[in-house]
Design a protein around this motif. Structure first.
Motif, PDB file in Angstrom:
ATOM      1  N   ARG B 132       0.815  -1.205   0.000  1.00 40.31           N
ATOM      2  CA  ARG B 132       0.000   0.000   0.000  1.00 40.31           C
ATOM      3  C   ARG B 132       0.855   1.264   0.000  1.00 40.31           C
ATOM      4  O   ARG B 132       0.614   2.183  -0.775  1.00 40.31           O
ATOM      5  CB  ARG B 132      -0.902  -0.011   1.236  1.00 40.31           C
ATOM      6  N   SER B 133       1.917   1.286   0.858  1.00 38.56           N
ATOM      7  CA  SER B 133       2.646   2.551   0.983  1.00 38.56           C
ATOM      8  C   SER B 133       3.345   2.919  -0.320  1.00 38.56           C
ATOM      9  O   SER B 133       3.405   4.095  -0.678  1.00 38.56           O
ATOM     10  CB  SER B 133       3.637   2.468   2.136  1.00 38.56           C
ATOM     11  N   GLN B 134       3.847   1.903  -1.071  1.00 46.35           N
ATOM     12  CA  GLN B 134       4.473   2.224  -2.351  1.00 46.35           C
ATOM     13  C   GLN B 134       3.424   2.680  -3.356  1.00 46.35           C
ATOM     14  O   GLN B 134       3.623   3.637  -4.097  1.00 46.35           O
ATOM     15  CB  GLN B 134       5.215   1.015  -2.928  1.00 46.35           C
ATOM     16  N   LEU B 135       2.282   1.942  -3.372  1.00 47.62           N
ATOM     17  CA  LEU B 135       1.248   2.267  -4.347  1.00 47.62           C
ATOM     18  C   LEU B 135       0.685   3.657  -4.124  1.00 47.62           C
ATOM     19  O   LEU B 135       0.265   4.333  -5.068  1.00 47.62           O
ATOM     20  CB  LEU B 135       0.119   1.235  -4.275  1.00 47.62           C
ATOM     21  N   LEU B 136       0.674   4.131  -2.861  1.00 46.88           N
ATOM     22  CA  LEU B 136       0.123   5.458  -2.590  1.00 46.88           C
ATOM     23  C   LEU B 136       0.876   6.543  -3.349  1.00 46.88           C
ATOM     24  O   LEU B 136       0.302   7.535  -3.772  1.00 46.88           O
ATOM     25  CB  LEU B 136       0.143   5.752  -1.089  1.00 46.88           C
ATOM     26  N   TRP B 137       2.216   6.312  -3.539  1.00 47.47           N
ATOM     27  CA  TRP B 137       2.978   7.274  -4.339  1.00 47.47           C
ATOM     28  C   TRP B 137       2.454   7.308  -5.752  1.00 47.47           C
ATOM     29  O   TRP B 137       2.358   8.365  -6.374  1.00 47.47           O
ATOM     30  CB  TRP B 137       4.471   6.921  -4.334  1.00 47.47           C
ATOM     31  N   PHE B 138       2.100   6.120  -6.248  1.00 50.11           N
ATOM     32  CA  PHE B 138       1.538   6.044  -7.591  1.00 50.11           C
ATOM     33  C   PHE B 138       0.203   6.794  -7.649  1.00 50.11           C
ATOM     34  O   PHE B 138      -0.067   7.547  -8.590  1.00 50.11           O
ATOM     35  CB  PHE B 138       1.363   4.575  -8.003  1.00 50.11           C
ATOM     36  N   SER B 139      -0.626   6.623  -6.590  1.00 52.57           N
ATOM     37  CA  SER B 139      -1.909   7.327  -6.552  1.00 52.57           C
ATOM     38  C   SER B 139      -1.692   8.824  -6.624  1.00 52.57           C
ATOM     39  O   SER B 139      -2.418   9.548  -7.296  1.00 52.57           O
ATOM     40  CB  SER B 139      -2.664   6.997  -5.267  1.00 52.57           C
ATOM     41  N   LEU B 140      -0.662   9.273  -5.899  1.00 52.23           N
ATOM     42  CA  LEU B 140      -0.374  10.702  -5.858  1.00 52.23           C
ATOM     43  C   LEU B 140       0.016  11.212  -7.245  1.00 52.23           C
ATOM     44  O   LEU B 140      -0.360  12.312  -7.648  1.00 52.23           O
ATOM     45  CB  LEU B 140       0.767  10.953  -4.866  1.00 52.23           C
ATOM     46  N   ALA B 141       0.768  10.372  -7.973  1.00 55.20           N
ATOM     47  CA  ALA B 141       1.228  10.800  -9.294  1.00 55.20           C
ATOM     48  C   ALA B 141       0.157  10.616 -10.352  1.00 55.20           C
ATOM     49  O   ALA B 141       0.259  11.175 -11.448  1.00 55.20           O
ATOM     50  CB  ALA B 141       2.475  10.011  -9.687  1.00 55.20           C
ATOM     51  N   TYR B 142      -0.894   9.847 -10.035  1.00 52.85           N
ATOM     52  CA  TYR B 142      -1.859   9.465 -11.058  1.00 52.85           C
ATOM     53  C   TYR B 142      -2.525  10.645 -11.767  1.00 52.85           C
ATOM     54  O   TYR B 142      -2.608  10.644 -13.001  1.00 52.85           O
ATOM     55  CB  TYR B 142      -2.913   8.520 -10.480  1.00 52.85           C
ATOM     56  N   PRO B 143      -3.015  11.682 -11.029  1.00 48.14           N
ATOM     57  CA  PRO B 143      -3.695  12.767 -11.752  1.00 48.14           C
ATOM     58  C   PRO B 143      -2.824  13.374 -12.851  1.00 48.14           C
ATOM     59  O   PRO B 143      -3.298  13.574 -13.983  1.00 48.14           O
ATOM     60  CB  PRO B 143      -3.989  13.785 -10.654  1.00 48.14           C
ATOM     61  N   ALA B 144      -1.546  13.628 -12.540  1.00 49.67           N
ATOM     62  CA  ALA B 144      -0.661  14.210 -13.549  1.00 49.67           C
ATOM     63  C   ALA B 144      -0.458  13.230 -14.703  1.00 49.67           C
ATOM     64  O   ALA B 144      -0.540  13.593 -15.883  1.00 49.67           O
ATOM     65  CB  ALA B 144       0.682  14.561 -12.922  1.00 49.67           C
ATOM     66  N   LEU B 145      -0.249  11.948 -14.347  1.00 52.85           N
ATOM     67  CA  LEU B 145      -0.036  10.926 -15.365  1.00 52.85           C
ATOM     68  C   LEU B 145      -1.244  10.817 -16.290  1.00 52.85           C
ATOM     69  O   LEU B 145      -1.119  10.801 -17.526  1.00 52.85           O
ATOM     70  CB  LEU B 145       0.232   9.583 -14.664  1.00 52.85           C
ATOM     71  N   GLY B 146      -2.447  10.786 -15.658  1.00 55.21           N
ATOM     72  CA  GLY B 146      -3.669  10.667 -16.446  1.00 55.21           C
ATOM     73  C   GLY B 146      -3.849  11.859 -17.362  1.00 55.21           C
ATOM     74  O   GLY B 146      -4.201  11.717 -18.542  1.00 55.21           O
ATOM     75  N   ALA B 147      -3.597  13.062 -16.820  1.00 56.19           N
ATOM     76  CA  ALA B 147      -3.769  14.265 -17.635  1.00 56.19           C
ATOM     77  C   ALA B 147      -2.835  14.215 -18.831  1.00 56.19           C
ATOM     78  O   ALA B 147      -3.227  14.530 -19.957  1.00 56.19           O
ATOM     79  CB  ALA B 147      -3.487  15.503 -16.793  1.00 56.19           C
ATOM     80  N   TRP B 148      -1.584  13.768 -18.585  1.00 55.85           N
ATOM     81  CA  TRP B 148      -0.615  13.690 -19.686  1.00 55.85           C
ATOM     82  C   TRP B 148      -1.078  12.674 -20.722  1.00 55.85           C
ATOM     83  O   TRP B 148      -1.071  12.935 -21.921  1.00 55.85           O
ATOM     84  CB  TRP B 148       0.761  13.324 -19.139  1.00 55.85           C
ATOM     85  N   LEU B 149      -1.504  11.489 -20.256  1.00 56.30           N
ATOM     86  CA  LEU B 149      -1.910  10.434 -21.188  1.00 56.30           C
ATOM     87  C   LEU B 149      -3.078  10.905 -22.042  1.00 56.30           C
ATOM     88  O   LEU B 149      -3.106  10.707 -23.256  1.00 56.30           O
ATOM     89  CB  LEU B 149      -2.321   9.181 -20.419  1.00 56.30           C
ATOM     90  N   ILE B 150      -4.075  11.548 -21.409  1.00 56.28           N
ATOM     91  CA  ILE B 150      -5.271  11.886 -22.169  1.00 56.28           C
ATOM     92  C   ILE B 150      -5.040  13.103 -23.044  1.00 56.28           C
ATOM     93  O   ILE B 150      -5.442  13.142 -24.199  1.00 56.28           O
ATOM     94  CB  ILE B 150      -6.455  12.100 -21.206  1.00 56.28           C
ATOM     95  N   HIS B 151      -4.332  14.107 -22.498  1.00 56.28           N
ATOM     96  CA  HIS B 151      -4.175  15.321 -23.286  1.00 56.28           C
ATOM     97  C   HIS B 151      -3.000  15.239 -24.264  1.00 56.28           C
ATOM     98  O   HIS B 151      -3.081  15.746 -25.367  1.00 56.28           O
ATOM     99  CB  HIS B 151      -4.023  16.540 -22.377  1.00 56.28           C
ATOM    100  N   GLY B 152      -1.926  14.590 -23.838  1.00 54.94           N
ATOM    101  CA  GLY B 152      -0.788  14.454 -24.743  1.00 54.94           C
ATOM    102  C   GLY B 152       0.276  15.504 -24.474  1.00 54.94           C
ATOM    103  O   GLY B 152       0.278  16.174 -23.456  1.00 54.94           O
ATOM    104  N   GLY B 153       1.203  15.667 -25.428  1.00 53.03           N
ATOM    105  CA  GLY B 153       2.372  16.508 -25.208  1.00 53.03           C
ATOM    106  C   GLY B 153       3.519  15.632 -24.739  1.00 53.03           C
ATOM    107  O   GLY B 153       3.297  14.450 -24.407  1.00 53.03           O
TER     108      GLY B 153
END
Lengths: 408, 373
Positions: B132-153
């Motif tokens: 869980r503690s490692q995955l939480l870092w991923f959760s934290l990064a997810y919004p930025a990652l998702g925005a990049w994946l969907i919007h591009g650049g």
């Protein structure tokens, strides 16, 4: 550690206060009062700066677009028609009057929706607590479906059903030959009041006042002596009998104008547009699920001991419900109920999606587009809704204070 | 069944074998008797319900499945083949319902984002998630990652926000709204409880004003007049403007849910923290907020469900959410009049996601209250 007599203070135990640092600006930061004031001043400055910046932007934008700010457009002719008007309105009337028509239409939908939602919600909430497993499961499905579907979707769905699935006027579905459901709207009998009916109305008002007085008297007697007078029957007789007798005395002063099929459409009667019916019904359908849950929670919140105690006192079942369960659960039910009513009123603004012309449709829609006064129109619309919400929440606070549990 | 009076006088006290329950009071029969046929009225209710269910279910099965048409070229074509639902309208437009106008060769990006949502959510929702503690870092990064994946650049071709639509747009609005409104809502709730008069008055005003007006008026502001309040010439994306408004709206409601939690914890907790000499932020972060949030979770989930459902309102200002797609489909002369099919299909999607959220909230409520005892 050496033993010391309690209470005997050795001179070395109490060093004097350390020599305080000389006053400096930094030390102010650690003074809570000073810091509080400083933060507030900073926040206030920030807010003022932002607002001033926005106003400056508006002024600059308006100068570029050659627009002015003001409400004089409200007195200009509206030049558009509204398909449902409860007060007199023609397209020569002012924008202000158009907005009033819209507001009244909002009020109509909210009022009808609230009545239907309350009746449905209480029924479903009680069914939800039924001993009958099937009935309570059915109520559960109803509640879950209504609560987990967007209200806009429900409005569109019901509107679609009313205009796509109901038959044409010529094959209209009918209820008792007097009410007709068609894909162009609903036609219901229209009451026609003739001279003399005002006496019946007066009699009804008098009967209601009388019933309230009877109720008070019954309560006073009960609290003083414990005797239960048949107040309910007397009130019912008053409310049914007095207007009924007056009606008979004045002679038939009420008749119904029943819609009739003429050619391709119905004539006469009261015409309800599919938009009005769909909006009212969808809002009521959606809200009733939430009300049902509030009712259930309110009834469950009554302490079991209260019911057992009243049974132990030998109160009959109906009086347990009326004197013990109902007052206590209403205290829990009413606050969320009012906020459901408020939500229903606010959700009625979605009327615009199906073309029912309400406040958002007139002032925030056609008037806005015609005059280009976006800021003024939206400000007025928001102020009206805000006034309604604040009014209702003031009522709720008053009610909460009145019914609050008085604990010793 | 009567007790065999003569056969069992020899049992020592407490050794008598258990007797079977009286017939008809246990098992299926007993359950039926207690729950469906306990009185005349109850029995009548049962029969009425069974009849209602029978009528409804048979009609629904007929319409949804048995007489439904799955493949057709138009509504007229559908009606020739059967009287039930015309699912062909969904089948031909399913891509639009899911992605809007997202370019077909780039659709792996929203799909990947959606798949990654699960590992990002799991550690937040379930505290027994492995790693869980490692995955939480991923959760934290997810919004930025998702925005990049969907919007591009940054190496991916940019997809304009006009192209987002359908359930993809609902998910974008829902997830972004929830993530962004949470911190803002908590701050507003703390501000409302603040000792500082100015801060308190500002927060109360904001919360009450936003809660007092319908969301649709805020969306109108976003779509028609936000530009007036910004320096001349500024023009930014409609989707971002809508996201800001949706976030502000949800934050005001969330603030009320959190305030409920803050008021529900006992005064002693605040006083104990004060007497330990904790600073305001330490007191809030370590003592009061964790307890308040725990109490407020059911209310907060309700706000999130509301936000998710309200995301459909963007159709009124012209975004292409599922209802926008439905509107476009129904305006097509080939398919018009099939509103029941399209809207019920969308209702199913919303029902599944909202029902899952409310079940999660119930489950969590149960778990947290166990911890209290």
């Amino acid at each position: 550690m050496s033993y010391r007599l309690p209470g005997v203070v050795q001179p070395t135990d109490r060093p004097g206060p350390p020599p305080g640092p000389a006053f400096s600006l930094g030390s102010l930061w650690y003074d809570e009062a000073v810091r509080g004031v400083a933060i507030q001043i900073l926040v206030l400055l920030g807010v003022f700066a932002t607002v001033a910046w926005m106003i400056a932007n508006v002024v600059a934008n308006f100068a570029i677009l050659d627009k002015t700010f003001g409400f004089e457009f409200l007195w200009l002719p509206a030049n558009y028609d509204i398909n449902q008007t409860l007060i007199e309105y023609t397209n020569r009337d002012t924008h202000l009057r158009a907005a009033a028509v819209g507001l009244i239409n909002t009020g109509l939908v909210a009022f009808l929706g609230i009545i239907v939602a309350t009746v449905l919600g209480f029924l479903v909430g009680i069914f939800r607590l039924s001993e009958n497993w099937l009935v309570s499961r059915l109520a559960y499905c109803y509640v879950e479906f209504t609560r987990n579907t967007p209200v806009l979707l429900l409005i569109l769905l019901w509107h679609g059903i009313f205009i796509n699935t109901l038959p044409h006027p010529r094959q209209a579905m009918t209820i008792g030959g007097a009410t007709f459901l068609t894909n162009r709207g609903f036609y219901v009998p229209k009451p026609v009041f003739e001279s003399g009916f005002e006496w019946v109305t007066l009699a009804l008002a008098a009967a209601i006042v009388g019933a309230i007085l009877v109720h008070r008297h019954v309560r006073r007697v009960r609290e003083a002596t414990g005797r239960q007078l048949p107040g309910g029957w007397i009130s019912a007789a008053l409310i049914v009998g007095l207007p009924g007798l007056t009606y008979a005395a004045v002679g038939a002063s009420l008749s119904f104008d029943v819609p009739e099929l003429q050619g391709f459409n119905f004539e006469g009667g009261l015409y309800l547009t599919p938009e009005l019916v769909a909006l009212t019904w969808a809002l009521a359908f959606y809200t009733s699920g939430f009300i049902a849950e509030n009712v259930r929670a309110g009834i469950l919140a009554v302490d079991k001991g209260q019911i057992e105690a009243s049974q132990a006192l030998g109160l009959p079942r109906r009086r347990v419900l009326r004197l013990v369960i109902l007052p206590q659960s209403l205290r829990v039910i009413v606050p969320p109920l009012t906020s459901q009513y408020l939500d229903l009123t606010k959700n009625s603004s979605l009327a615009i999606a199906i073309g029912y012309v309400d406040l958002v449709g007139t002032l925030g829609g056609i008037t806005l587009n015609q005059t280009g006064r976006e800021i003024e129109c939206m400000m007025l619309v928001m102020l009206v809704y805000l006034a309604i919400s604040l009014g209702i929440s003031m009522f709720m606070n008053w009610y909460n204070r009145r019914v609050r549990l008085v604990e010793r | 069944m009567s007790l065999p009076a003569t056969a069992s006088p020899t049992y020592p006290p407490g050794q008598h074998p258990d007797l079977p329950p009286p017939p008809g009071s246990a098992g299926v029969v007993g359950w039926l008797r207690a729950n469906l046929f306990s009185s005349v009225f109850n029995t009548a209710l049962t029969f009425v319900s069974v009849w209602l269910i029978y009528e409804f279910v048979t009609a629904a099965i007929d319409w949804f499945v048995l007489e439904a048409v799955w493949e057709a070229g138009s509504r007229v074509d559908c009606r020739k083949q059967g009287d039930g639902a015309c699912w062909a309208v969904i089948a031909t437009r399913v891509d639009q319902f899911v992605y809007g106008f997202y370019p077909a060769d780039q659709r792996w990006r929203p799909v990947l984002t959606f798949v990654l949502l699960f590992p990002a959510l799991a550690p937040v929702l379930f505290d027994r998630t492995p790693y869980r503690s490692q995955l939480l870092w991923f959760s934290l990064a997810y919004p930025a990652l998702g925005a990049w994946l969907i919007h591009g650049g940054l190496g991916l071709p940019v997809v304009d926000t006009d192209a987002y639509g359908g359930f993809l747009l609902t998910m974008i609005l829902g997830v972004t709204g929830i993530v962004a409104s949470l911190p803002l809502g908590i701050l507003l709730a703390l501000g409302r409880q603040s000792q500082l008069l100015v801060v308190r008055v500002l927060c109360v005003t904001f919360i009450e004003v936003v809660r007092g007006v319908p969301l649709i008026t805020l969306l109108f502001i976003a779509s028609t007049m936000l530009n007036y309040f910004l320096p001349p010439g500024t023009n930014f994306d409609l989707l971002i403007r809508v996201l800001i408004m949706v976030t502000l709206f949800a934050a005001a409601y969330l603030a009320e849910a959190v305030r409920g939690g803050l008021q529900a914890i006992s005064r002693g907790q605040y006083e104990a923290a004060d007497s330990l000499g904790l600073s305001y932020w330490k007191k809030t972060w370590l003592i009061t907020l964790p307890q308040a949030l725990k109490i407020a979770i059911p209310g907060m989930v309700n706000v999130f469900i509301g936000l998710y459902k309200d995301s459909t309102l963007v159709v009124i200002i012209g975004l292409l959410d599922p209802l926008g797609v439905a509107r476009a489909v129904l305006a097509d002369a080939k398919w018009n009049g099939l509103s029941n099919e399209t809207y019920l299909f969308i209702a199913l999607f919303f029902f599944m996601s909202c029902f899952a959220m409310s079940r999660y909230s119930l489950w969590l409520e149960g778990r947290l209250s166990v911890g209290d005892r």
